[in-house]
Scaffold this active site. Sequence first.
Site, PDB file in Angstrom:
ATOM      1  N   TRP A  58       0.815  -1.225   0.000  1.00  0.00           N
ATOM      2  CA  TRP A  58       0.000   0.000   0.000  1.00  0.00           C
ATOM      3  C   TRP A  58       0.849   1.276   0.000  1.00  0.00           C
ATOM      4  O   TRP A  58       0.357   2.343  -0.374  1.00  0.00           O
ATOM      5  CB  TRP A  58      -0.954   0.002   1.214  1.00  0.00           C
ATOM      6  CG  TRP A  58      -2.060  -0.997   1.054  1.00  0.00           C
ATOM      7  CD1 TRP A  58      -2.821  -1.202  -0.079  1.00  0.00           C
ATOM      8  CD2 TRP A  58      -2.534  -1.939   2.019  1.00  0.00           C
ATOM      9  NE1 TRP A  58      -3.731  -2.209   0.137  1.00  0.00           N
ATOM     10  CE2 TRP A  58      -3.586  -2.684   1.408  1.00  0.00           C
ATOM     11  CE3 TRP A  58      -2.187  -2.218   3.345  1.00  0.00           C
ATOM     12  CZ2 TRP A  58      -4.283  -3.698   2.081  1.00  0.00           C
ATOM     13  CZ3 TRP A  58      -2.884  -3.223   4.016  1.00  0.00           C
ATOM     14  CH2 TRP A  58      -3.920  -3.953   3.394  1.00  0.00           C
ATOM     15  N   HIS A 122       4.982  -9.488   6.964  1.00  0.00           N
ATOM     16  CA  HIS A 122       3.871  -8.723   7.534  1.00  0.00           C
ATOM     17  C   HIS A 122       2.530  -9.382   7.207  1.00  0.00           C
ATOM     18  O   HIS A 122       1.810  -8.965   6.299  1.00  0.00           O
ATOM     19  CB  HIS A 122       3.936  -7.285   7.027  1.00  0.00           C
ATOM     20  CG  HIS A 122       3.287  -6.311   7.960  1.00  0.00           C
ATOM     21  ND1 HIS A 122       3.854  -5.910   9.142  1.00  0.00           N
ATOM     22  CD2 HIS A 122       2.090  -5.682   7.910  1.00  0.00           C
ATOM     23  CE1 HIS A 122       3.058  -5.071   9.767  1.00  0.00           C
ATOM     24  NE2 HIS A 122       1.969  -4.929   9.033  1.00  0.00           N
ATOM     25  N   GLU A 155       1.973 -10.446  13.026  1.00  0.00           N
ATOM     26  CA  GLU A 155       0.949 -10.514  14.067  1.00  0.00           C
ATOM     27  C   GLU A 155      -0.006 -11.669  13.810  1.00  0.00           C
ATOM     28  O   GLU A 155      -0.932 -11.533  13.016  1.00  0.00           O
ATOM     29  CB  GLU A 155       0.134  -9.211  14.113  1.00  0.00           C
ATOM     30  CG  GLU A 155       0.841  -8.032  14.743  1.00  0.00           C
ATOM     31  CD  GLU A 155      -0.031  -6.771  14.791  1.00  0.00           C
ATOM     32  OE1 GLU A 155      -1.150  -6.769  14.237  1.00  0.00           O
ATOM     33  OE2 GLU A 155       0.422  -5.782  15.393  1.00  0.00           O
ATOM     34  N   GLU A 242       6.697  -3.185  16.820  1.00  0.00           N
ATOM     35  CA  GLU A 242       5.681  -2.244  16.348  1.00  0.00           C
ATOM     36  C   GLU A 242       5.050  -1.573  17.557  1.00  0.00           C
ATOM     37  O   GLU A 242       4.653  -2.249  18.505  1.00  0.00           O
ATOM     38  CB  GLU A 242       4.610  -3.030  15.587  1.00  0.00           C
ATOM     39  CG  GLU A 242       3.996  -2.284  14.416  1.00  0.00           C
ATOM     40  CD  GLU A 242       2.933  -3.117  13.731  1.00  0.00           C
ATOM     41  OE1 GLU A 242       3.302  -4.032  12.962  1.00  0.00           O
ATOM     42  OE2 GLU A 242       1.741  -2.857  13.961  1.00  0.00           O
ATOM     43  N   ALA A 248      -5.300   1.129  18.906  1.00  0.00           N
ATOM     44  CA  ALA A 248      -4.858  -0.039  18.133  1.00  0.00           C
ATOM     45  C   ALA A 248      -5.367  -0.009  16.686  1.00  0.00           C
ATOM     46  O   ALA A 248      -4.797  -0.646  15.803  1.00  0.00           O
ATOM     47  CB  ALA A 248      -5.301  -1.318  18.816  1.00  0.00           C
ATOM     48  N   LYS A 281      -1.117   7.521   4.614  1.00  0.00           N
ATOM     49  CA  LYS A 281      -2.572   7.361   4.638  1.00  0.00           C
ATOM     50  C   LYS A 281      -3.151   8.399   5.610  1.00  0.00           C
ATOM     51  O   LYS A 281      -2.478   8.832   6.537  1.00  0.00           O
ATOM     52  CB  LYS A 281      -2.873   5.938   5.130  1.00  0.00           C
ATOM     53  CG  LYS A 281      -4.292   5.469   4.938  1.00  0.00           C
ATOM     54  CD  LYS A 281      -4.420   4.011   5.380  1.00  0.00           C
ATOM     55  CE  LYS A 281      -5.858   3.660   5.682  1.00  0.00           C
ATOM     56  NZ  LYS A 281      -5.989   2.316   6.270  1.00  0.00           N
ATOM     57  N   GLU A 283      -4.560   8.856   8.516  1.00  0.00           N
ATOM     58  CA  GLU A 283      -4.837   8.200   9.797  1.00  0.00           C
ATOM     59  C   GLU A 283      -3.746   8.637  10.772  1.00  0.00           C
ATOM     60  O   GLU A 283      -2.653   9.036  10.357  1.00  0.00           O
ATOM     61  CB  GLU A 283      -4.818   6.679   9.645  1.00  0.00           C
ATOM     62  CG  GLU A 283      -3.491   6.179   9.096  1.00  0.00           C
ATOM     63  CD  GLU A 283      -3.385   4.677   8.903  1.00  0.00           C
ATOM     64  OE1 GLU A 283      -4.347   3.952   9.201  1.00  0.00           O
ATOM     65  OE2 GLU A 283      -2.305   4.234   8.462  1.00  0.00           O
TER      66      GLU A 283
END
Length: 319
Positions: A58, A122, A155, A242, A248, A281, A283
């Site tokens: 992305w 990832h 994760e 991370e 979250a 992005k 965010e």
Amino acid sequence: MRNRIFVYSTIVLLMAVNILVAQPVKQHGQLAVKGTRLINKDGKEIVLRGVSFGWHNWHPRFYNREAVKWLADDWNCTVVRASMGVGPRGSYIDRKDWSKEKIEAIIEGAIKSDIYVIIDWHSHEIHTGEAKAFFAEMAKKYGKYPHVIYEIFNEPVKDSWETVKDYSVQLIKTIREVDPDNIILVGSPHWDQDIHLVADDPIQGYENLMYTVHFYAATHKKNLRDRSDYALNKGTPIFVSECAGMEASGNGPIDDKSWEEWISWMEANKISWVCWSVSDKKETCSMLLPSASDTGNWHEKDMNESGLKTRDKLRIYNK
Ligand code: MG
């Protein structure tokens, strides 16, 4: 005479430049794990601090050597993390060569800038075959470099520790057949929160393993630190590959107080930390704005609050 003065002053200048330019890998060399701590080539404890690039699928535009150099020089990063997205459409599974090109740009940039680099698988689910092939190739190509750290499962979400452990042992075996020593980071279940389960049943028989804990300071607080303390007390080495200050979800306001509590706790326990993420992005956790160039040279106007605060913290702690 004039020549001699020129030669001497050049030598003095070169020495000064050498002192000014941080060279973390030249200084610390091959890393290892001793007890719960990361140690350098001289057996001294070391804490790495840096940032993670966002999902490569992305945010591919930041995956270049120049961006790594900027993060090393301007943000004082001693480590960066290349997050190779695995799972969503257009990520590693269906664009293997392109994905490797992106990841290798970060690895080679880190080697050139003399900082450590995490090769991060990832993913949120298990892809054993693809992961083995990828890490075998990476270990063959880069295992000789002390810069490299392998993160074999970002994760886990739904998989039990039993399942994650079985996958991890397979990956560790694959990497160790080629690279006997570089650090391997193992994911813990439930978005890297269930470190207590890992502590009760750690992987046996391999050296230089660390387990990952991820936190987002506005969501995760003392509870997760208590779990992590339990794991540390049982001898589990932790690496925070991370983390960030907001919720979250990657959004919502930054909880400065909680973020500082986490940093104090990590520093007290000599735990390395990597902040999420270099992306643009809209965010809270994406540290850059769309105005940021692909290749670094980011000014304050190109960064959001999280980017500015992360850079400040890295400059303070990695001074
Ligand atoms: Mg090696």
